[in-house]
Design a protein around this motif. Structure first.
Motif, PDB file in Angstrom:
ATOM      1  N   UNK A 148       0.844  -1.195   0.000  1.00 46.02           N
ATOM      2  CA  UNK A 148       0.000   0.000   0.000  1.00 46.02           C
ATOM      3  C   UNK A 148       0.883   1.251   0.000  1.00 46.02           C
ATOM      4  N   UNK A 149       0.378   2.298  -0.652  1.00 45.66           N
ATOM      5  CA  UNK A 149       1.166   3.520  -0.810  1.00 45.66           C
ATOM      6  C   UNK A 149       0.317   4.759  -0.529  1.00 45.66           C
ATOM      7  N   UNK A 150       0.965   5.749   0.086  1.00 47.60           N
ATOM      8  CA  UNK A 150       0.316   7.030   0.322  1.00 47.60           C
ATOM      9  C   UNK A 150       0.802   8.114  -0.641  1.00 47.60           C
ATOM     10  N   UNK A 151       1.906   7.856  -1.320  1.00 42.42           N
ATOM     11  CA  UNK A 151       2.416   8.816  -2.306  1.00 42.42           C
ATOM     12  C   UNK A 151       1.434   8.925  -3.459  1.00 42.42           C
ATOM     13  N   UNK A 152       1.187  10.155  -3.900  1.00 46.13           N
ATOM     14  CA  UNK A 152       0.162  10.397  -4.913  1.00 46.13           C
ATOM     15  C   UNK A 152       0.759  11.037  -6.165  1.00 46.13           C
ATOM     16  N   UNK A 153       0.121  10.725  -7.298  1.00 43.98           N
ATOM     17  CA  UNK A 153       0.475  11.326  -8.568  1.00 43.98           C
ATOM     18  C   UNK A 153      -0.788  11.885  -9.210  1.00 43.98           C
ATOM     19  N   UNK A 154      -0.686  13.080  -9.768  1.00 43.01           N
ATOM     20  CA  UNK A 154      -1.819  13.676 -10.479  1.00 43.01           C
ATOM     21  C   UNK A 154      -1.312  14.226 -11.805  1.00 43.01           C
ATOM     22  N   UNK A 155      -2.192  14.199 -12.767  1.00 41.48           N
ATOM     23  CA  UNK A 155      -1.819  14.595 -14.117  1.00 41.48           C
ATOM     24  C   UNK A 155      -2.553  15.861 -14.525  1.00 41.48           C
ATOM     25  N   UNK A 156      -1.811  16.798 -15.079  1.00 38.26           N
ATOM     26  CA  UNK A 156      -2.394  18.001 -15.665  1.00 38.26           C
ATOM     27  C   UNK A 156      -1.765  18.172 -17.038  1.00 38.26           C
ATOM     28  N   UNK A 157      -2.542  17.858 -18.061  1.00 32.88           N
ATOM     29  CA  UNK A 157      -1.999  17.916 -19.410  1.00 32.88           C
ATOM     30  C   UNK A 157      -0.873  16.926 -19.592  1.00 32.88           C
ATOM     31  N   UNK A 158       0.279  17.421 -20.033  1.00 35.27           N
ATOM     32  CA  UNK A 158       1.429  16.559 -20.278  1.00 35.27           C
ATOM     33  C   UNK A 158       2.372  16.475 -19.084  1.00 35.27           C
ATOM     34  N   UNK A 177      18.487   8.374 -12.071  1.00 34.41           N
ATOM     35  CA  UNK A 177      17.026   8.469 -12.165  1.00 34.41           C
ATOM     36  C   UNK A 177      16.454   7.739 -10.954  1.00 34.41           C
ATOM     37  N   UNK A 178      15.452   8.352 -10.308  1.00 31.82           N
ATOM     38  CA  UNK A 178      14.845   7.757  -9.114  1.00 31.82           C
ATOM     39  C   UNK A 178      13.402   7.351  -9.437  1.00 31.82           C
ATOM     40  N   UNK A 179      13.170   6.103  -9.851  1.00 36.55           N
ATOM     41  CA  UNK A 179      11.813   5.640 -10.134  1.00 36.55           C
ATOM     42  C   UNK A 179      10.971   5.655  -8.854  1.00 36.55           C
ATOM     43  N   UNK A 180       9.785   6.240  -8.955  1.00 34.91           N
ATOM     44  CA  UNK A 180       8.937   6.457  -7.784  1.00 34.91           C
ATOM     45  C   UNK A 180       7.548   5.892  -8.024  1.00 34.91           C
ATOM     46  N   UNK A 181       7.093   5.041  -7.118  1.00 36.84           N
ATOM     47  CA  UNK A 181       5.740   4.485  -7.209  1.00 36.84           C
ATOM     48  C   UNK A 181       4.761   5.440  -6.535  1.00 36.84           C
ATOM     49  N   UNK A 182       3.684   5.767  -7.246  1.00 36.86           N
ATOM     50  CA  UNK A 182       2.658   6.654  -6.699  1.00 36.86           C
ATOM     51  C   UNK A 182       1.300   6.245  -7.255  1.00 36.86           C
ATOM     52  N   UNK A 183       0.245   6.519  -6.488  1.00 34.13           N
ATOM     53  CA  UNK A 183      -1.114   6.160  -6.884  1.00 34.13           C
ATOM     54  C   UNK A 183      -1.849   7.354  -7.460  1.00 34.13           C
ATOM     55  N   UNK A 184      -2.646   7.086  -8.504  1.00 32.30           N
ATOM     56  CA  UNK A 184      -3.483   8.144  -9.057  1.00 32.30           C
ATOM     57  C   UNK A 184      -4.818   8.187  -8.324  1.00 32.30           C
ATOM     58  N   UNK A 185      -5.739   9.014  -8.798  1.00 33.25           N
ATOM     59  CA  UNK A 185      -7.029   9.181  -8.109  1.00 33.25           C
ATOM     60  C   UNK A 185      -7.842   7.898  -8.083  1.00 33.25           C
ATOM     61  N   UNK A 186      -7.608   7.021  -9.035  1.00 34.16           N
ATOM     62  CA  UNK A 186      -8.337   5.749  -9.082  1.00 34.16           C
ATOM     63  C   UNK A 186      -7.645   4.662  -8.270  1.00 34.16           C
TER      64      UNK A 186
END
Length: 408
Positions: A148-158, A177-186
Motif C-alpha cells: 500500500x502507498x500514500x504517495x500520490x500522482x496527479x496529471x495536468x496535461x502533459x 534516475x529515481x523511479x517512484x511508485x505513486x497512486x493516481x485518483x483511481x
C-alpha cells in the motif's frame, strides 16, 4: 536539489563515463568475477567505516553489468535470469551491499519491458546502455502494508506531479534516475522516472541498519515534483495480467543471499583451518576435528542446494518471461520462493557457524566476521521468508497460485 547526507559527494545527473557494451552471458560472468575480486579488497573497511561505495558503484555500472537484461533488439546482451542471479551472487559474495544495489534497477528495466511504450523503451533502455542507474523510491514506512502507498500522482496535461515520502530507498543516493511508485485518483500504481536533480526531490541518507550498511537505503521526499507524462509508466499493468515482475524482483533477492552465504562459508573454512583443536579431542590441529568437519559438510550441501535452486529459479523466470501465463508465473513464484527459503537459511547458518568453527579468537574486530551475520540477518528481512513456506505449500497442496505482486 538539497541532499541531506553525511557524505559530501553527490552523483552527477549523467554517468561519469560510457558503459561497456557486454555481448553475452560469458562476458557478463567474467566482468562480475573481475569486479568481485576488486570489491572484496576494501569490503571490510567500507563496512566498518560505513563508507559509501561511490567509486565502486561507478565501476560497477560502467562495466555494463547493469544493462545485461536489455534485450538484444535494443542493443543489449539479453542474458537470462540464471546469469543475472549468478552475477549478483558473485558480487554479493565480495560485498553484498554492492550486490543489492542493482536489484531495483533491474526490476525497473523489466517493468519498462512489460508496461513501457515503444518510445519509452527506446529512450530509457538507451540510457541504461549508456550507464545510467535507476534507484528506488518504492516502499513506504507509514503505509499499512508493504503493497500500500500514500504517495500520490496527479496529471495536468502533459505533466505529472508527485507528492509523498518513501523509505528503504536502496541506491537512490547513487542514482541518475529515481523511479517512484505513486497512486493516481483511481488508486492505480504508476512508476514515475524522476531525474535525480529534479526540483522538490530530496534524498536523505539516514539508513542506520546494522547490516547492509553501505546500500544508502534511506528516505526520499517528493514535494511538488514534476515530470513529463512520457516519464511515467503504468506499473499497475504488470499485475493486472500474469507477468514475471514479482519473480524477477525476488530471484535477485535470493541471489544476494546466496552471495552472502558464499562469503560466510569461505570465511568459515578459513577460520576452521586456523582454529586450535579442542583439548579433549587429542588432535594436533583444529582442521582434524571430525565435529568441525561435519559442520563444514553440512553447510556445504546446504549451500550447493541453494545454488541449484537459484539456477532452477532462473530457468523458471526465463520461461515465465518468454511465455507468460497464470501457470508459468505461478511456477516461477514457487521455484523462486524455494530458492529464497534455501538461500535465507544457508546465509544465516553459515554466518552463525563461522565463529563457532573459528573459536573465540575469530570474534576479533580485525577479522570483521560479524558483518556476514549482520548482512544476512538484515537482507533476509526484505520480506518474511515464513510466508514463502506458506506460498509453496499452499500451491503444492491446494493448487492456489501465489498472489501477484513485487514480493512474490
Amino acid at each position: 536539489m538539497a541532499v541531506a547526507t553525511s557524505h559530501n559527494t553527490v552523483p552527477r545527473a549523467v554517468p561519469e563515463r560510457p558503459a561497456t557494451r557486454l555481448r553475452d552471458a560469458a562476458e557478463a560472468l567474467d566482468a562480475a568475477a573481475a569486479l568481485a575480486e576488486d570489491f572484496a579488497r576494501d569490503a571490510l573497511s567500507r563496512d566498518q567505516e560505513r563508507r559509501l561505495p561511490w567509486a565502486e558503484i561507478e565501476r560497477f555500472s560502467a562495466s555494463g553489468l547493469w544493462a545485461i537484461t536489455v534485450p538484444r533488439s535494443f542493443g543489449g546482451a539479453g542474458v537470462g535470469f540464471g546469469t543475472v542471479a549468478e552475477v549478483i551472487a558473485r558480487i554479493s559474495a565480495a560485498d553484498p551491499s554492492l550486490g543489492q544495489l542493482p536489484q531495483n534497477h533491474l526490476g525497473v528495466v523489466n517493468n519498462l519491458l512489460l508496461t513501457g511504450s515503444p518510445d519509452q523503451q527506446r529512450h530509457y533502455l538507451g540510457l541504461v546502455l549508456q550507464g545510467y542507474r535507476f534507484g528506488n523510491a518504492f516502499s513506504e514506512a507509514r503505509s499499512k502494508t508493504v503493497t500500500q502507498f500514500e504517495t500520490r500522482i496527479r496529471f495536468t496535461g502533459d505533466t505529472a506531479w508527485i507528492d509523498g515520502e518513501k523509505a528503504y530507498c536502496t541506491g537512490a543516493l547513487f542514482a541518475h534516475v529515481v523511479p517512484t511508485v505513486a497512486l493516481d485518483e483511481a488508486g492505480l500504481a504508476h512508476l514515475a522516472l524522476v531525474p535525480r536533480d529534479a526540483g522538490g526531490l530530496t534524498v536523505i541518507d539516514d539508513w542506520d541498519g546494522f547490516g547492509q550498511r553501505t546500500t544508502a537505503s534511506g528516505r526520499v521526499q517528493l514535494k511538488g515534483v514534476s515530470v513529463r507524462r512520457s516519464a511515467v509508466l503504468p506499473a499497475w499493468k504488470a499485475f493486472e495480467r500474469p507477468t514475471a515482475d514479482g519473480p524477477v524482483s525476488q530471484i535477485i533477492q535470493a541471489a544476494v543471499d546466496v552471495g552472502i552465504a558464499r562469503g560466510a562459508f569461505a570465511a568459515a573454512l578459513a577460520a576452521a583451518r586456523l582454529a586450535r583443536p579442542w583439548t579433549d579431542s587429542g588432535l594436533a590441529h583444529g582442521w582434524q576435528d571430525p565435529l568441525s568437519q561435519a559442520l563444514i559438510g553440512d553447510l556445504s550441501w546446504r549451500l550447493a542446494a541453494a545454488e541449484a535452486l537459484l539456477e532452477d529459479a532462473g530457468v523458471a523466470v526465463d520461461r515465465a518471461l518468454a511465455e507468460p501465463s497464470a501457470a508459468s508465473v505461478a511456477e516461477a513464484s514457487v521455484v523462486v520462493g524455494q530458492a529464497k527459503v534455501a538461500s535465507t537459511e544457508i546465509a544465516l547458518a553459515a554466518a552463525n557457524r563461522l565463529c563457532e568453527l573459528g573459536g573465540t579468537r575469530s570474534v576479533s574486530a580485525r577479522f570483521g566476521h560479524d558483518r556476514h551475520w549482520r548482512n544476512a540477518r538484515t537482507h533476509t528481512l526484505h520480506d518474511p521468508v515464513r510466508w514463502k513456506y506458506h506460498l509453496i505449500g499452499n500451491y503444492l497442496l491446494n493448487g492456489v497460485e501465489p498472489p501477484r505482486h513485487a514480493w512474490n
